[in-house]
Design a protein around this motif. Sequence first.
Motif, PDB file in Angstrom:
ATOM      1  N   GLY A 160      -7.199   6.602   9.198  1.00  0.00           N
ATOM      2  CA  GLY A 160      -7.874   7.777   9.739  1.00  0.00           C
ATOM      3  C   GLY A 160      -8.337   7.623  11.176  1.00  0.00           C
ATOM      4  O   GLY A 160      -9.134   8.409  11.673  1.00  0.00           O
ATOM      5  N   LYS A 161      -7.827   6.585  11.873  1.00  0.00           N
ATOM      6  CA  LYS A 161      -8.236   6.354  13.267  1.00  0.00           C
ATOM      7  C   LYS A 161      -7.071   6.559  14.233  1.00  0.00           C
ATOM      8  O   LYS A 161      -7.137   6.172  15.390  1.00  0.00           O
ATOM      9  CB  LYS A 161      -8.767   4.917  13.421  1.00  0.00           C
ATOM     10  CG  LYS A 161      -9.998   4.595  12.600  1.00  0.00           C
ATOM     11  CD  LYS A 161     -10.329   3.099  12.719  1.00  0.00           C
ATOM     12  CE  LYS A 161     -11.404   2.671  11.754  1.00  0.00           C
ATOM     13  NZ  LYS A 161     -12.716   3.236  12.059  1.00  0.00           N
ATOM     14  N   ILE A 170       5.414   2.738   5.910  1.00  0.00           N
ATOM     15  CA  ILE A 170       4.360   2.792   6.930  1.00  0.00           C
ATOM     16  C   ILE A 170       3.028   2.634   6.217  1.00  0.00           C
ATOM     17  O   ILE A 170       2.775   3.315   5.227  1.00  0.00           O
ATOM     18  CB  ILE A 170       4.422   4.090   7.773  1.00  0.00           C
ATOM     19  CG1 ILE A 170       3.143   4.271   8.598  1.00  0.00           C
ATOM     20  CG2 ILE A 170       4.622   5.359   6.954  1.00  0.00           C
ATOM     21  CD1 ILE A 170       3.371   4.319  10.051  1.00  0.00           C
ATOM     22  N   LYS A 201       3.309  17.284  10.787  1.00  0.00           N
ATOM     23  CA  LYS A 201       2.561  17.453  12.037  1.00  0.00           C
ATOM     24  C   LYS A 201       3.274  16.742  13.199  1.00  0.00           C
ATOM     25  O   LYS A 201       3.229  17.189  14.339  1.00  0.00           O
ATOM     26  CB  LYS A 201       1.144  16.887  11.856  1.00  0.00           C
ATOM     27  CG  LYS A 201       0.187  17.300  12.928  1.00  0.00           C
ATOM     28  CD  LYS A 201      -1.204  16.809  12.656  1.00  0.00           C
ATOM     29  CE  LYS A 201      -2.070  17.085  13.866  1.00  0.00           C
ATOM     30  NZ  LYS A 201      -3.352  16.404  13.788  1.00  0.00           N
ATOM     31  N   ILE A 227      12.411   5.443   8.448  1.00  0.00           N
ATOM     32  CA  ILE A 227      11.147   4.706   8.347  1.00  0.00           C
ATOM     33  C   ILE A 227      10.922   4.508   6.848  1.00  0.00           C
ATOM     34  O   ILE A 227      10.619   5.457   6.130  1.00  0.00           O
ATOM     35  CB  ILE A 227       9.988   5.488   8.991  1.00  0.00           C
ATOM     36  CG1 ILE A 227      10.215   5.601  10.506  1.00  0.00           C
ATOM     37  CG2 ILE A 227       8.649   4.790   8.698  1.00  0.00           C
ATOM     38  CD1 ILE A 227       9.237   6.513  11.218  1.00  0.00           C
ATOM     39  N   LEU A 277       0.881  14.740   7.546  1.00  0.00           N
ATOM     40  CA  LEU A 277       1.029  13.926   8.758  1.00  0.00           C
ATOM     41  C   LEU A 277       2.468  13.965   9.288  1.00  0.00           C
ATOM     42  O   LEU A 277       2.690  14.180  10.485  1.00  0.00           O
ATOM     43  CB  LEU A 277       0.611  12.478   8.444  1.00  0.00           C
ATOM     44  CG  LEU A 277       0.861  11.424   9.519  1.00  0.00           C
ATOM     45  CD1 LEU A 277       0.155  11.787  10.828  1.00  0.00           C
ATOM     46  CD2 LEU A 277       0.388  10.049   9.045  1.00  0.00           C
ATOM     47  N   TYR A 278       3.460  13.789   8.405  1.00  0.00           N
ATOM     48  CA  TYR A 278       4.841  13.724   8.877  1.00  0.00           C
ATOM     49  C   TYR A 278       5.293  15.073   9.468  1.00  0.00           C
ATOM     50  O   TYR A 278       5.984  15.119  10.478  1.00  0.00           O
ATOM     51  CB  TYR A 278       5.777  13.292   7.738  1.00  0.00           C
ATOM     52  CG  TYR A 278       5.391  11.965   7.099  1.00  0.00           C
ATOM     53  CD1 TYR A 278       4.625  11.028   7.789  1.00  0.00           C
ATOM     54  CD2 TYR A 278       5.766  11.645   5.804  1.00  0.00           C
ATOM     55  CE1 TYR A 278       4.243   9.826   7.204  1.00  0.00           C
ATOM     56  CE2 TYR A 278       5.395  10.442   5.214  1.00  0.00           C
ATOM     57  CZ  TYR A 278       4.629   9.551   5.914  1.00  0.00           C
ATOM     58  OH  TYR A 278       4.251   8.365   5.336  1.00  0.00           O
ATOM     59  N   THR A 312      -0.347   7.342  13.222  1.00  0.00           N
ATOM     60  CA  THR A 312       0.329   8.208  14.207  1.00  0.00           C
ATOM     61  C   THR A 312       0.953   7.358  15.311  1.00  0.00           C
ATOM     62  O   THR A 312       2.099   7.574  15.711  1.00  0.00           O
ATOM     63  CB  THR A 312      -0.684   9.203  14.817  1.00  0.00           C
ATOM     64  OG1 THR A 312      -1.227   9.984  13.751  1.00  0.00           O
ATOM     65  CG2 THR A 312      -0.041  10.114  15.836  1.00  0.00           C
ATOM     66  N   VAL A 323      -1.318   1.404   6.902  1.00  0.00           N
ATOM     67  CA  VAL A 323      -2.436   0.954   7.731  1.00  0.00           C
ATOM     68  C   VAL A 323      -3.490   0.381   6.774  1.00  0.00           C
ATOM     69  O   VAL A 323      -3.740   0.959   5.697  1.00  0.00           O
ATOM     70  CB  VAL A 323      -3.016   2.145   8.548  1.00  0.00           C
ATOM     71  CG1 VAL A 323      -4.285   1.745   9.286  1.00  0.00           C
ATOM     72  CG2 VAL A 323      -1.966   2.667   9.534  1.00  0.00           C
ATOM     73  N   GLN A 380       0.237  12.501   3.463  1.00  0.00           N
ATOM     74  CA  GLN A 380       1.414  11.984   4.169  1.00  0.00           C
ATOM     75  C   GLN A 380       2.354  13.146   4.543  1.00  0.00           C
ATOM     76  O   GLN A 380       2.889  13.182   5.653  1.00  0.00           O
ATOM     77  CB  GLN A 380       2.153  10.970   3.282  1.00  0.00           C
ATOM     78  CG  GLN A 380       1.419   9.655   3.099  1.00  0.00           C
ATOM     79  CD  GLN A 380       0.315   9.717   2.062  1.00  0.00           C
ATOM     80  OE1 GLN A 380      -0.108  10.788   1.645  1.00  0.00           O
ATOM     81  NE2 GLN A 380      -0.180   8.561   1.649  1.00  0.00           N
ATOM     82  N   LEU A 433       0.851  -1.209   0.000  1.00  0.00           N
ATOM     83  CA  LEU A 433       0.000   0.000   0.000  1.00  0.00           C
ATOM     84  C   LEU A 433       0.883   1.255   0.000  1.00  0.00           C
ATOM     85  O   LEU A 433       0.529   2.287  -0.558  1.00  0.00           O
ATOM     86  CB  LEU A 433      -0.886   0.043   1.257  1.00  0.00           C
ATOM     87  CG  LEU A 433      -2.041  -0.931   1.404  1.00  0.00           C
ATOM     88  CD1 LEU A 433      -2.705  -0.735   2.766  1.00  0.00           C
ATOM     89  CD2 LEU A 433      -3.052  -0.757   0.286  1.00  0.00           C
ATOM     90  N   ALA A 434       2.042   1.135   0.646  1.00  0.00           N
ATOM     91  CA  ALA A 434       2.938   2.290   0.775  1.00  0.00           C
ATOM     92  C   ALA A 434       3.982   2.341  -0.326  1.00  0.00           C
ATOM     93  O   ALA A 434       4.511   3.413  -0.631  1.00  0.00           O
ATOM     94  CB  ALA A 434       3.639   2.254   2.138  1.00  0.00           C
TER      95      ALA A 434
END
Length: 159
Positions: A80-81, A72, A120, A69, A117-118, A85, A74, A114, A27-28
């Motif tokens: 989104g849950k 990553i 953040k 990393i 998120l990173y 993180t 999910v 992404q 997926l990544a």
Amino acid sequence: MPDDHFNKINIRALDQNETVPYNLLLLADPSKALIDVYLRNSIVYIAEQENKTIGVCVLCSLNKVTAEIKNIAVATAYQGKGIGTLLLNHATAIAKEQGFRTLIISTANSSAGQLYLYQKLGFEMMEIRKNFFIDNYAEPIYENGIRCKDMIMLSKSLK
Ligand code: ACO
């Protein structure tokens, strides 16, 4: 925000003899060949819920002071849950504990969520590898209607 099941999620390192969750890793990163290269020098962490693997994070040692990393992901139904993180914070804590001073994570110019998120989580942009995805992947990749071309490398100081 995390849902009711959040507390039941366990993160652990995958044993050498356990099956690698390629369905999640792909997926990544759509290249199994590239995944197999970095798995040789990495520890795979999985997020489990009721014995089901729902997330993965690959921590690779680049040298004595720098870890990356490399992957990553999910499971789609669980995104989104807060699990991504959780995995990123876990990998960051482990890298720090192991004495690495810098943690790197890379993504594509087209990966808006992404990149959000990173940053953040404290990663800062450090380098752009122009045309990385054009040069290293057989098929063109599009995300958010944008051609995935350049690799954006971000880093975080663990000191
Ligand atoms: N688009 C928009 N926003 C996103 C995205 C996205 N693709 N991914 C995460 N976010 C945001 C969330 O909305 C959330 O925002 P908030 O804190 O303001 O509410 C925040 O980032 C945290 O989200 P989480 O729920 O912790 O992230 P999640 O569990 O979904 O995991 C991940 C993020 C790993 C990117 C997941 O969406 C995924 O598996 N995507 C597909 C695979 C992938 O692209 N992996 C990264 C490739 S780069 C690499 O592997 C190094």
